[in-house]
Write an enzyme that holds these catalytic residues in place. Structure first.
Site, PDB file in Angstrom:
ATOM      1  N   ASP A  95       2.293  -6.105   5.826  1.00  0.00           N
ATOM      2  CA  ASP A  95       2.392  -5.163   4.711  1.00  0.00           C
ATOM      3  C   ASP A  95       3.863  -5.039   4.327  1.00  0.00           C
ATOM      4  O   ASP A  95       4.676  -4.565   5.125  1.00  0.00           O
ATOM      5  CB  ASP A  95       1.850  -3.788   5.113  1.00  0.00           C
ATOM      6  CG  ASP A  95       0.335  -3.767   5.281  1.00  0.00           C
ATOM      7  OD1 ASP A  95      -0.267  -4.846   5.455  1.00  0.00           O
ATOM      8  OD2 ASP A  95      -0.234  -2.661   5.256  1.00  0.00           O
ATOM      9  N   LYS A 157      -1.306  -2.409  -2.305  1.00  0.00           N
ATOM     10  CA  LYS A 157      -1.425  -1.205  -1.480  1.00  0.00           C
ATOM     11  C   LYS A 157      -0.669  -0.062  -2.147  1.00  0.00           C
ATOM     12  O   LYS A 157       0.428  -0.242  -2.663  1.00  0.00           O
ATOM     13  CB  LYS A 157      -0.872  -1.496  -0.084  1.00  0.00           C
ATOM     14  CG  LYS A 157      -0.848  -0.311   0.878  1.00  0.00           C
ATOM     15  CD  LYS A 157      -0.300  -0.751   2.226  1.00  0.00           C
ATOM     16  CE  LYS A 157      -0.036   0.435   3.139  1.00  0.00           C
ATOM     17  NZ  LYS A 157       0.559   0.018   4.428  1.00  0.00           N
ATOM     18  N   LYS A 186      -5.790  -1.667  -1.008  1.00  0.00           N
ATOM     19  CA  LYS A 186      -5.624  -0.825   0.180  1.00  0.00           C
ATOM     20  C   LYS A 186      -5.044   0.514  -0.251  1.00  0.00           C
ATOM     21  O   LYS A 186      -3.992   0.574  -0.894  1.00  0.00           O
ATOM     22  CB  LYS A 186      -4.705  -1.485   1.211  1.00  0.00           C
ATOM     23  CG  LYS A 186      -4.453  -0.601   2.445  1.00  0.00           C
ATOM     24  CD  LYS A 186      -3.624  -1.312   3.499  1.00  0.00           C
ATOM     25  CE  LYS A 186      -3.265  -0.376   4.645  1.00  0.00           C
ATOM     26  NZ  LYS A 186      -2.483  -1.059   5.715  1.00  0.00           N
TER      27      LYS A 186
END
Length: 225
Positions: A95, A157, A186
């Protein structure tokens, strides 16, 4: 043992997360134990802990880690090194935080190049792109939907969970509308209840970055005894 299929499905979407700067090894062990027990999608931990927790779990559960975190303004080269090092140590999901200053300067090509290079460094491993929605205008969010779609990254995300606020339902709806179909969503930051989690999923999120869902399930189990 959890038998509710809806709850099992929800847990399988959770990146069970511990990114506190004061967390110690015993807490990461507990996180991994809970992740394995409840069959979460992954555990999300700092890069410095990846090797140790991979040695503890092996391939029992994927390890996710964060790079360029939480501010995103590291050099592209340093983010690539972090990603390659984490993968070498056992991480399977990365990430990364975008350089928000570059986005506000509309340096879209620079951000796209960085993300393409990061995806190349990740290879078959998953790359999720954190855009920190709470700091962005709607125009900037839409621009990032386009950039992430073009970059080859696997996920967009919402948040680090370390800024002024976290995921919102409106941002998930916006992602769903503007990202290419191959880009998964996400939601992370501030997801505090099962009801909240189910709503994010109903709107299009397929991963949830949170420490609270497993905690909520454990409390539910305790109350049902």
């Amino acid at each position: 043992m959890i038998t509710d299929k809806k709850l099992i499905s929800l847990l399988s979407m959770v990146d069970h997360t511990l990114l506190s700067i004061t967390a110690q090894r015993s807490e990461y062990i507990k996180l991994c134990d809970d992740g394995m027990k409840y069959k979460t999608a992954s555990v999300c931990i700092p890069a410095s802990r990846v090797g140790d927790m991979y040695a503890y779990m092996g391939n029992e559960l994927p390890i996710c880690t964060v790079i360029g975190f939480p501010n995103g303004y590291s050099t592209a080269a340093s983010k690539i090194f972090e990603a390659e090092d984490a993968i070498k140590n056992g991480a399977r999901e990365i990430d990364t935080v975008i350089n928000i200053g570059l986005l506000k300067e509309k340096r879209y090509k620079d951000i796209l190049t960085e993300l393409k290079d990061l995806k190349k460094a990740c290879g078959e491993n998953i790359l999720k792109v954190i855009i920190e929605t709470c700091l962005l205008t709607e125009e900037e969010k839409i621009a990032m939907c386009d950039i992430v779609s073009e970059s080859g990254a696997d996920f967009i995300k919402t948040s680090t969970g370390f800024s002024i606020s976290g995921a919102t339902k409106e941002d998930v709806i916006l992602f769903k509308k503007h990202c290419a179909p191959h880009v998964r969503i996400k939601a992370a930051g501030g997801i505090s209840s099962l009801e909240d989690a189910y709503e994010f999923v109903s709107l299009g999120a397929v991963r949830l970055g949170t420490s609270r869902i497993v905690k909520a399930v454990k409390e539910m189990e305790t109350n049902n005894r």
